[in-house]
Design a protein around this motif. Structure first.
Motif, PDB file in Angstrom:
ATOM      1  N   GLU A 110      40.517 -19.827  84.453  1.00 19.87           N
ATOM      2  CA  GLU A 110      41.069 -18.504  84.798  1.00 19.87           C
ATOM      3  C   GLU A 110      40.024 -17.549  85.339  1.00 19.87           C
ATOM      4  O   GLU A 110      40.340 -16.736  86.227  1.00 19.87           O
ATOM      5  N   LYS A 127      49.136 -26.865  81.506  1.00 20.95           N
ATOM      6  CA  LYS A 127      49.088 -25.397  81.460  1.00 20.95           C
ATOM      7  C   LYS A 127      48.412 -24.822  82.693  1.00 20.95           C
ATOM      8  O   LYS A 127      48.880 -23.819  83.259  1.00 20.95           O
ATOM      9  N   TYR A 128      47.272 -25.441  83.111  1.00 23.03           N
ATOM     10  CA  TYR A 128      46.491 -24.841  84.209  1.00 23.03           C
ATOM     11  C   TYR A 128      46.714 -25.556  85.538  1.00 23.03           C
ATOM     12  O   TYR A 128      46.171 -25.108  86.562  1.00 23.03           O
ATOM     13  N   ARG A 167      39.922 -22.261  79.095  1.00 22.43           N
ATOM     14  CA  ARG A 167      40.636 -21.119  79.686  1.00 22.43           C
ATOM     15  C   ARG A 167      39.695 -20.282  80.558  1.00 22.43           C
ATOM     16  O   ARG A 167      40.058 -19.879  81.675  1.00 22.43           O
ATOM     17  N   TYR A 168      38.492 -20.022  80.071  1.00 21.59           N
ATOM     18  CA  TYR A 168      37.516 -19.222  80.825  1.00 21.59           C
ATOM     19  C   TYR A 168      37.139 -19.919  82.137  1.00 21.59           C
ATOM     20  O   TYR A 168      37.048 -19.280  83.192  1.00 21.59           O
ATOM     21  N   TRP A 172      46.356 -29.125  78.361  1.00 19.79           N
ATOM     22  CA  TRP A 172      45.475 -28.299  79.201  1.00 19.79           C
ATOM     23  C   TRP A 172      45.764 -28.549  80.687  1.00 19.79           C
ATOM     24  O   TRP A 172      45.806 -27.613  81.483  1.00 19.79           O
ATOM     25  N   GLU A 191      39.086 -24.787  73.601  1.00 22.76           N
ATOM     26  CA  GLU A 191      40.208 -24.260  74.382  1.00 22.76           C
ATOM     27  C   GLU A 191      39.855 -22.930  75.065  1.00 22.76           C
ATOM     28  O   GLU A 191      40.251 -22.672  76.209  1.00 22.76           O
ATOM     29  N   GLN A 192      39.087 -22.091  74.372  1.00 20.02           N
ATOM     30  CA  GLN A 192      38.677 -20.814  74.954  1.00 20.02           C
ATOM     31  C   GLN A 192      37.775 -21.037  76.171  1.00 20.02           C
ATOM     32  O   GLN A 192      37.888 -20.338  77.188  1.00 20.02           O
TER      33      GLN A 192
END
Length: 513
Positions: free
Chosen positions: A450, A483-484, A446-447, A480, A442-443
Motif C-alpha cells: 500500500e 487481498k492485494y 500491507r506497508y 494476502w 502482515e503489517q
C-alpha cells in the motif's frame, strides 16, 4: 572421490567451501578489503631490533609491528639487500644481473645484518592472529600452479609428495635446464607428468611477474605493498585444483568468468567445470552447506551412532575429547573403544581442515589397553590427514591414549557461532508474545503493497513459520495475494533463526525496515 568448490560472493566478503563427496571439508571466509594476506610482498622498515629474541619488529603498515626472526631472513639475505641498493642506483629490476653475495650463517645474530631504520623487502608468512602482528620472511617466493619461484637462490628441489624417483629425477633435470640465473625453483606436486614447454611457459610468467613488481621499488614509499598474492579465490583453486574436479559453482558472474579464464590457462579442457549459479535460493542453502556448518561447528560435534567430540579452544592449543555417548555397544569394551576411536580419527582430521585449527592439538581418545589397537588409531589418523595440505606432525598415542598433533597455523582459525538467539525473548531476557509475529509480518506486507507500491513480494522465513503461513487451502499467504491482488511467495530458509523474516521486491532487492 568427487571434489566440488562452492563460492559464495557477497559485497563484504567471499566464502569458499570445498566438498568431498558432498561432504564439507574446508571452509574459508575472506573480507573483500583483506590486507596482509599470506604471500603478499612489502617494502618495509625495521622499527626495533630485539637481540634477546634474535629478531626484529618491522613496520609493514599494519596497526601492530610485524615480527621477523633471524632464521626467517633466508640464506640469500645479503644478496637481497644488494639488489635493493642496485635498484635505487640503476632502477633496474633484473635479478639476472646481480652478483650473489655469500650466504648468511645459520647461527648468526640479527644485529649483524639488520639495523633500526633499514629498508627491507619482506613477505607475509603468517597473517595477523589474535593480538599478534604478521609473521614475516625475507626468503621471497612467487607461487605458481606447478612451481614456486625463489629469487636469489640457486637450488632446484622437487615435492616429496611425488612418489616416483624416476619422475622426480626427470622433473629436476628438466627444470634445471630451463631455470634462469640467480633463481631457485621448488617443483610442486601438480607438475607431475607435465612437459617442458608448459613448465617453461609458467616459469617465464613468474619471472616477469616478480621483475615487473620490483622495478617499481625505487618510486615506492615505505611501507608499501610491492606484489599481492593472487586473489584468494584464484589462489585456492590454484592449490586445490586437479583434473578430477567435478564442479566449481560461483554465484557472481564476474568472478565466475575470472575463474573460468584461470582454469582455462592451466587445463583448457576443464573450463566447463566452472558454472555460474543464479538460483533463487542462496547458493549456501542450495548445496546444503548451511546445514553442514550448523552440524560441524560448535563445542560438541556428533559423528557416528551417538558418539561425539568435545572441542575446546585456547590461545595456545586445542583440546579434543572423544566420547562414545549413548551408542549401542556390542562386544567387549576394547573393541568398542577401537571402533569409536577409528571413526573419531576421521572426523577429527576433517575438523582440523574445516576449522583450520593450528598450533598444538591434544586428543583424548577412549582408553585402549592393546598396543596394536593404539597403533591402528595412529595409522588411521595419518591416513585421514594425508589429504591435508597444511604441514603437520602426528605423534603416536601415549599409554593414556593421548595423541599430540602440531599443525602449521598461518591464518586465523575459522570460528562460527552456531548458537541461535532465543526465539521467545530474542536474546533480551524479556518474553515477547509470539502471537504477535504473524501480525507483525502482515503489517509489513500491507506497508510494502500500500505504501511502497511493490508489484510482488518474496518473504523468507524459518521453515516452521513458513509452514504455518502456507498451511491450509485458504492460507495466510493465499489471503494476502487475494487481498492485494499481488504475487506473494514464501521461501523457507533453514539457516534463519526462528523469528527472523526477510522481504524482497520483484527485483530481488531486500526491503529494509
Amino acid at each position: 572421490m568427487s571434489n566440488e568448490l562452492v563460492i559464495n560472493v557477497s559485497p563484504s566478503h567471499v566464502e569458499i567451501a570445498l566438498l568431498e563427496n558432498k561432504r564439507l571439508v574446508e571452509l574459508n571466509k575472506e573480507s573483500n578489503d583483506l590486507k596482509f594476506g599470506v604471500g603478499d610482498i612489502y617494502l618495509a622498515k625495521v622499527k626495533k631490533i630485539m637481540p634477546g629474541l634474535n629478531a626484529a619488529f618491522v613496520d609493514v603498515g599494519y596497526e601492530k609491528d610485524a615480527f621477523l626472526h633471524y632464521l626467517d631472513l633466508g640464506p640469500q639475505f645479503q644478496t637481497l639487500n644488494k639488489f635493493l641498493r642496485e635498484i635505487k642506483r640503476s632502477r633496474s629490476g633484473s635479478v639476472l644481473k646481480i652478483q650473489p653475495e655469500p650466504d648468511i650463517i645459520k647461527e648468526g645474530k640479527i644485529t649483524d645484518v639488520l639495523k633500526s631504520g633499514q629498508t627491507v623487502l619482506v613477505q607475509i608468512a603468517k597473517e595477523p592472529i589474535s593480538t599478534k602482528g604478521p609473521r614475516l620472511t625475507s626468503e621471497i617466493s612467487v607461487a605458481g600452479r606447478n612451481m614456486v619461484l625463489i629469487p636469489f637462490s640457486n637450488k632446484v628441489s622437487v615435492s616429496q609428495k611425488i612418489e616416483s624417483a624416476e619422475e622426480k629425477n626427470r622433473l629436476k633435470k628438466l627444470v634445471q635446464s630451463i631455470c634462469p640465473k640467480n633463481y631457485g625453483i621448488i617443483v610442486r606436486t601438480a607438475a607431475e607428468g607435465k612437459r617442458v614447454a608448459e613448465l617453461d611457459q609458467e616459469l617465464k610468467r613468474l619471472v616477469a611477474k616478480f621483475e615487473n613488481a620490483v622495478v617499481k621499488l625505487e618510486k615506492l614509499t615505505v611501507p608499501s605493498l610491492v606484489l599481492r598474492e593472487l586473489d584468494r579465490t584464484i589462489a585456492m583453486i590454484r592449490d586445490l585444483y586437479n583434473p578430477e574436479f567435478a564442479n566449481i559453482y560461483v554465484n557472481e558472474p564476474e568472478i565466475a568468468a575470472e575463474i573460468k579464464e584461470y582454469v582455462g590457462t592451466i587445463d583448457p579442457e576443464k573450463k566447463k567445470v566452472v558454472k555460474y549459479y543464479n538460483g533463487k535460493e542462496s547458493i549456501w542453502e542450495h548445496f546444503g552447506i548451511d546445514k553442514q556448518i550448523k552440524a560441524s561447528f560448535g563445542k560438541t560435534v556428533s559423528f557416528r551412532s551417538g558418539a561425539y567430540l568435545i572441542i575446546e579452544h585456547t590461545e595456545a592449543f586445542h583440546v579434543i575429547d572423544v566420547n562414545s555417548g549413548n551408542r549401542s555397544k556390542t562386544g567387549d569394551q576394547e573393541s568398542n573403544a577401537l571402533e569409536v576411536n577409528l571413526a573419531a580419527a576421521e572426523e577429527i582430521a576433517r575438523q582440523l581442515r574445516l576449522r583450520d585449527m593450528g598450533g598444538i592439538i591434544v586428543i583424548d581418545f577412549i582408553d585402549m589397553h592393546g598396543n596394536e589397537n593404539r597403533q591402528k588409531v595412529f595409522e588411521k589418523m595419518k591416513e585421514a590427514m594425508a589429504s591435508d595440505r597444511t604441514k603437520h606432525n602426528i605423534l603416536p598415542l601415549s599409554k593414556f591414549c593421548l595423541m599430540q598433533i602440531t599443525r602449521q597455523r598461518v591464518r586465523q582459525e575459522m570460528a562460527i557461532e552456531t548458537a541461535e538467539i532465543c526465539p521467545v525473548c530474542k536474546g533480551s531476557g524479556k518474553v515477547t508474545p509470539t502471537l504477535l509475529l504473524i501480525e507483525e509480518i502482515e503489517q509489513k506486507v500491507r506497508y510494502i503493497f500500500e505504501d511502497l507500491h511493490k508489484k510482488s513480494l518474496t518473504i523468507q522465513l524459518h521453515p516452521f513459520i513458513g509452514a504455518y503461513v502456507t498451511k491450509g487451502l485458504f492460507s495466510r499467504a493465499f489471503r494476502w495475494k487475494w487481498k492485494y491482488h499481488k504475487g506473494v511467495k514464501i521461501e523457507e530458509v533453514n539457516s534463519m533463526s526462528f523469528l527472523d523474516s526477510k522481504f524482497f521486491d520483484e527485483n530481488r532487492e531486500e526491503i529494509i525496515f
